[in-house]
Write a protein that holds these residues in place. Structure first.
Motif, PDB file in Angstrom:
ATOM      1  N   LYS A 139      -5.884   9.631 -10.286  1.00  0.00           N
ATOM      2  CA  LYS A 139      -5.332   8.388  -9.741  1.00  0.00           C
ATOM      3  C   LYS A 139      -4.301   8.685  -8.659  1.00  0.00           C
ATOM      4  CE  LYS A 139      -5.951   5.708 -13.987  1.00  0.00           C
ATOM      5  NZ  LYS A 139      -5.271   5.056 -15.126  1.00  0.00           N
ATOM      6  N   ALA A 140      -3.431   9.644  -8.909  1.00  0.00           N
ATOM      7  CA  ALA A 140      -2.402  10.004  -7.927  1.00  0.00           C
ATOM      8  C   ALA A 140      -3.032  10.475  -6.628  1.00  0.00           C
ATOM      9  CB  ALA A 140      -1.477  11.081  -8.500  1.00  0.00           C
ATOM     10  N   ARG A 141      -4.035  11.329  -6.727  1.00  0.00           N
ATOM     11  CA  ARG A 141      -4.703  11.826  -5.517  1.00  0.00           C
ATOM     12  C   ARG A 141      -5.336  10.681  -4.730  1.00  0.00           C
ATOM     13  NH1 ARG A 141      -6.258  15.966  -9.252  1.00  0.00           N
ATOM     14  NH2 ARG A 141      -5.101  17.853  -8.794  1.00  0.00           N
ATOM     15  N   TYR A 142      -6.034   9.804  -5.434  1.00  0.00           N
ATOM     16  CA  TYR A 142      -6.677   8.674  -4.755  1.00  0.00           C
ATOM     17  C   TYR A 142      -5.644   7.701  -4.172  1.00  0.00           C
ATOM     18  CZ  TYR A 142     -11.280  10.164  -6.355  1.00  0.00           C
ATOM     19  OH  TYR A 142     -12.438  10.871  -6.562  1.00  0.00           O
ATOM     20  N   THR A 188      -3.234   5.332   0.437  1.00  0.00           N
ATOM     21  CA  THR A 188      -2.027   4.980   1.200  1.00  0.00           C
ATOM     22  C   THR A 188      -2.178   5.442   2.649  1.00  0.00           C
ATOM     23  OG1 THR A 188      -0.594   5.012  -0.740  1.00  0.00           O
ATOM     24  CG2 THR A 188       0.470   5.346   1.395  1.00  0.00           C
ATOM     25  N   GLU A 189      -2.691   6.645   2.833  1.00  0.00           N
ATOM     26  CA  GLU A 189      -2.918   7.145   4.189  1.00  0.00           C
ATOM     27  C   GLU A 189      -3.881   6.226   4.939  1.00  0.00           C
ATOM     28  OE1 GLU A 189      -4.282  11.141   3.619  1.00  0.00           O
ATOM     29  OE2 GLU A 189      -2.289  11.868   3.045  1.00  0.00           O
ATOM     30  N   ASP A 190      -4.931   5.759   4.262  1.00  0.00           N
ATOM     31  CA  ASP A 190      -5.897   4.852   4.890  1.00  0.00           C
ATOM     32  C   ASP A 190      -5.250   3.528   5.287  1.00  0.00           C
ATOM     33  OD1 ASP A 190      -7.893   6.732   4.520  1.00  0.00           O
ATOM     34  OD2 ASP A 190      -8.731   5.753   2.745  1.00  0.00           O
ATOM     35  N   ILE A 191      -4.439   2.975   4.392  1.00  0.00           N
ATOM     36  CA  ILE A 191      -3.796   1.689   4.663  1.00  0.00           C
ATOM     37  C   ILE A 191      -2.791   1.818   5.809  1.00  0.00           C
ATOM     38  CG2 ILE A 191      -2.272  -0.117   3.713  1.00  0.00           C
ATOM     39  CD1 ILE A 191      -5.143  -0.133   2.528  1.00  0.00           C
ATOM     40  N   LEU A 192      -2.063   2.918   5.851  1.00  0.00           N
ATOM     41  CA  LEU A 192      -1.040   3.108   6.885  1.00  0.00           C
ATOM     42  C   LEU A 192      -1.595   3.672   8.191  1.00  0.00           C
ATOM     43  CD1 LEU A 192       1.914   4.486   4.723  1.00  0.00           C
ATOM     44  CD2 LEU A 192       1.441   2.119   5.433  1.00  0.00           C
ATOM     45  N   TYR A 222      -7.084  -1.045  -4.478  1.00  0.00           N
ATOM     46  CA  TYR A 222      -8.503  -1.307  -4.228  1.00  0.00           C
ATOM     47  C   TYR A 222      -9.124  -0.226  -3.351  1.00  0.00           C
ATOM     48  CZ  TYR A 222      -8.110  -5.733  -6.599  1.00  0.00           C
ATOM     49  OH  TYR A 222      -7.926  -6.691  -7.565  1.00  0.00           O
ATOM     50  N   GLN A 223      -8.368   0.290  -2.392  1.00  0.00           N
ATOM     51  CA  GLN A 223      -8.872   1.380  -1.569  1.00  0.00           C
ATOM     52  C   GLN A 223      -9.026   2.651  -2.406  1.00  0.00           C
ATOM     53  OE1 GLN A 223     -10.231   1.457   1.225  1.00  0.00           O
ATOM     54  NE2 GLN A 223     -10.199   3.598   1.857  1.00  0.00           N
ATOM     55  N   ALA A 224      -8.089   2.912  -3.304  1.00  0.00           N
ATOM     56  CA  ALA A 224      -8.183   4.088  -4.178  1.00  0.00           C
ATOM     57  C   ALA A 224      -9.419   3.992  -5.075  1.00  0.00           C
ATOM     58  CB  ALA A 224      -6.911   4.222  -5.018  1.00  0.00           C
ATOM     59  N   ILE A 225      -9.665   2.819  -5.612  1.00  0.00           N
ATOM     60  CA  ILE A 225     -10.856   2.620  -6.444  1.00  0.00           C
ATOM     61  C   ILE A 225     -12.109   2.827  -5.604  1.00  0.00           C
ATOM     62  CG2 ILE A 225     -12.195   0.930  -7.760  1.00  0.00           C
ATOM     63  CD1 ILE A 225      -9.455  -0.316  -8.604  1.00  0.00           C
ATOM     64  N   PHE A 226     -12.130   2.246  -4.404  1.00  0.00           N
ATOM     65  CA  PHE A 226     -13.261   2.403  -3.484  1.00  0.00           C
ATOM     66  C   PHE A 226     -13.526   3.883  -3.216  1.00  0.00           C
ATOM     67  CE2 PHE A 226     -14.692   2.873   0.946  1.00  0.00           C
ATOM     68  CZ  PHE A 226     -15.864   2.124   0.931  1.00  0.00           C
ATOM     69  N   LEU A 227     -12.485   4.639  -2.942  1.00  0.00           N
ATOM     70  CA  LEU A 227     -12.643   6.069  -2.692  1.00  0.00           C
ATOM     71  C   LEU A 227     -13.161   6.792  -3.927  1.00  0.00           C
ATOM     72  CD1 LEU A 227      -9.386   6.779  -0.651  1.00  0.00           C
ATOM     73  CD2 LEU A 227     -11.734   6.757   0.228  1.00  0.00           C
ATOM     74  N   ARG A 278     -11.657   8.312   7.961  1.00  0.00           N
ATOM     75  CA  ARG A 278     -10.516   7.419   8.085  1.00  0.00           C
ATOM     76  C   ARG A 278     -10.968   5.968   8.244  1.00  0.00           C
ATOM     77  NH1 ARG A 278      -8.061  10.529   5.776  1.00  0.00           N
ATOM     78  NH2 ARG A 278      -7.058   8.724   4.947  1.00  0.00           N
ATOM     79  N   ARG A 279     -12.225   5.763   8.647  1.00  0.00           N
ATOM     80  CA  ARG A 279     -12.767   4.417   8.808  1.00  0.00           C
ATOM     81  C   ARG A 279     -13.470   3.927   7.545  1.00  0.00           C
ATOM     82  NH1 ARG A 279     -11.063   2.098  13.680  1.00  0.00           N
ATOM     83  NH2 ARG A 279     -10.802   3.769  15.139  1.00  0.00           N
ATOM     84  N   ALA A 280     -13.486   4.734   6.512  1.00  0.00           N
ATOM     85  CA  ALA A 280     -14.140   4.355   5.250  1.00  0.00           C
ATOM     86  C   ALA A 280     -13.176   3.506   4.428  1.00  0.00           C
ATOM     87  CB  ALA A 280     -14.565   5.597   4.482  1.00  0.00           C
ATOM     88  N   VAL A 281     -13.079   2.251   4.788  1.00  0.00           N
ATOM     89  CA  VAL A 281     -12.147   1.347   4.130  1.00  0.00           C
ATOM     90  C   VAL A 281     -12.926   0.323   3.318  1.00  0.00           C
ATOM     91  CG1 VAL A 281     -10.319  -0.366   4.491  1.00  0.00           C
ATOM     92  CG2 VAL A 281     -10.390   1.692   5.895  1.00  0.00           C
ATOM     93  N   SER A 282     -12.443   0.063   2.130  1.00  0.00           N
ATOM     94  CA  SER A 282     -13.056  -0.899   1.227  1.00  0.00           C
ATOM     95  C   SER A 282     -13.273  -2.248   1.915  1.00  0.00           C
ATOM     96  CB  SER A 282     -12.141  -1.079   0.014  1.00  0.00           C
ATOM     97  OG  SER A 282     -12.350  -2.316  -0.606  1.00  0.00           O
ATOM     98  N   PRO A 283     -14.442  -2.858   1.723  1.00  0.00           N
ATOM     99  CA  PRO A 283     -14.658  -4.206   2.275  1.00  0.00           C
ATOM    100  C   PRO A 283     -13.616  -5.203   1.763  1.00  0.00           C
ATOM    101  CG  PRO A 283     -16.735  -3.255   1.582  1.00  0.00           C
ATOM    102  CD  PRO A 283     -15.647  -2.321   1.108  1.00  0.00           C
TER     103      PRO A 283
END
Length: 150
Positions: A47-50, A55-59, A84-89, A125-130
């Protein structure tokens, strides 16, 4: 050596902050999602890694160039989107890696038994959750689109 969960720092405005949300708070957000079981199955280190990756994706200014976290409301929205992005990843990491490999080797499409995905110059970096794109869409680069063909 410290574990990933011990290195997670969600202290707002701390110079060492690497996550917008703690594991405990992320668990609370994830509990209300359709992917609660997927998230619950992860260890705290996973969970921490994701969360750090998310966070990097959101920022990432390429993903959300006009996102401003100065208000509590925006910070909290970004923090929940981080979950949600962490779960997506966590669910899609293999597919994201496959897409990266295809892009690196010059492939222009990946085909599976159910659908075909076409992409050019794919970037992880463009792999962002819908879901995240929908919630933070007004802060997105609107030139990015994901097209699914059947």
């Amino acid at each position: 050596m410290a574990t990933a969960s011990e290195l997670l720092n969600a202290t707002r405005n701390d110079p060492g902050q690497n996550s917008l949300i703690t594991i405990e708070a992320a668990d609370n957000v994830a509990e209300l999602s359709p992917w609660a079981d997927d998230w619950a199955a992860l260890t705290d280190d996973e969970k921490a890694r994701y969360l750090v990756m998310a966070t990097e994706d959101i920022l990432d200014q390429d993903n959300f160039p006009s996102l401003n976290l100065d208000t509590d409301q925006m910070y909290n929205l970004a923090a929940s989107c981080t979950v949600y992005q962490a779960i997506f990843l966590s669910i899609n990491l293999d597919e994201i890696n496959d897409a990266m490999t295809a892009s690196i080797t010059g492939a222009t499409s990946l085909s599976g038994p159910v659908e075909s995905k076409s992409m050019t110059g794919f970037s992880v970096r463009r792999a962002v959750s819908p879901y995240v794109r929908r919630k933070l869409g007004m802060y997105c680069d609107s030139t990015i689109s994901i097209v699914r063909s059947r």
